[in-house]
Design an enzyme around this catalytic site. Structure first.
Site, mmCIF file in Angstrom:
data_model
loop_
_atom_site.group_PDB
_atom_site.id
_atom_site.type_symbol
_atom_site.label_atom_id
_atom_site.label_comp_id
_atom_site.label_asym_id
_atom_site.label_seq_id
_atom_site.Cartn_x
_atom_site.Cartn_y
_atom_site.Cartn_z
ATOM 1 N N GLN A 98 0.838 -1.195 0.000
ATOM 2 C CA GLN A 98 0.000 0.000 0.000
ATOM 3 C C GLN A 98 0.877 1.251 0.000
ATOM 4 O O GLN A 98 1.246 1.773 1.056
ATOM 5 C CB GLN A 98 -0.948 0.006 1.196
ATOM 6 N N PHE A 99 1.193 1.739 -1.194
ATOM 7 C CA PHE A 99 2.055 2.907 -1.326
ATOM 8 C C PHE A 99 1.444 4.154 -0.693
ATOM 9 O O PHE A 99 2.149 5.077 -0.303
ATOM 10 C CB PHE A 99 2.409 3.163 -2.800
ATOM 11 N N THR A 100 0.127 4.202 -0.541
ATOM 12 C CA THR A 100 -0.528 5.387 0.004
ATOM 13 C C THR A 100 -0.196 5.625 1.479
ATOM 14 O O THR A 100 -0.493 6.698 2.009
ATOM 15 C CB THR A 100 -2.060 5.325 -0.176
#
Length: 150
Positions: free
Chosen positions: A78-80
């Protein structure tokens, strides 16, 4: 490297209406990676994950680890998690590692966690549009950043 750990009664990952991962009691781990992350970050976080005492004992006190309860794990990239929201209303993800750096680190994280846990873990699919389902147990949600370990 930043993780969000959610203690779950059950969790699953669906991609294009197909379930690709499913667990019962254990942890959903959301994983965010930056360029500066190394195997040292992975080792430290995996040790934390398997030994963190966040499951109830016989007195209903959070005193048992994932190892103690023989729990299951799903890891979802999850890059966010590395969103920068200081300016404006649209988050910037410039700190998140690009796939050429993030994918090998993600794969090493999964392997290290499997080795630490002593059994296979479930995963989402790196970069896919995933629907993550969970029944948060407690709720218990913990955020850990490997850069804040000292």
């Amino acid at each position: 490297m930043k993780i969000v750990i959610q203690r779950v009664k059950e969790s699953s990952v669906v991609i294009n209406n197909n379930a690709v991962a499913s667990i019962g009691k254990g942890l959903l781990v959301l994983l965010g990676i930056v360029n500066e992350d190394t195997q040292e970050d992975i080792d430290w976080l995996c040790n934390k994950i398997v030994n963190l005492r966040i499951f109830p004992d016989e007195n209903d006190i959070m005193n048992k680890s994932l190892l103690d309860i023989d729990g299951e794990v799903i890891v979802v990239s999850q890059f966010t998690l590395h969103a920068n929201t200081k300016k404006g209303n649209r988050p910037s993800y410039i700190q998140a590692a690009k796939p050429d750096i993030a994918i090998p680190l993600y794969q090493n994280f999964v392997k290290t966690l499997q080795d630490s846990l002593g059994k296979a873990i479930q995963t989402g699919e790196f970069g896919a549009d995933m629907k993550v389902h969970l029944v948060n147990d407690g709720p218990v949600t913990i955020i850990i950043d490997s850069k804040n370990r000292e």
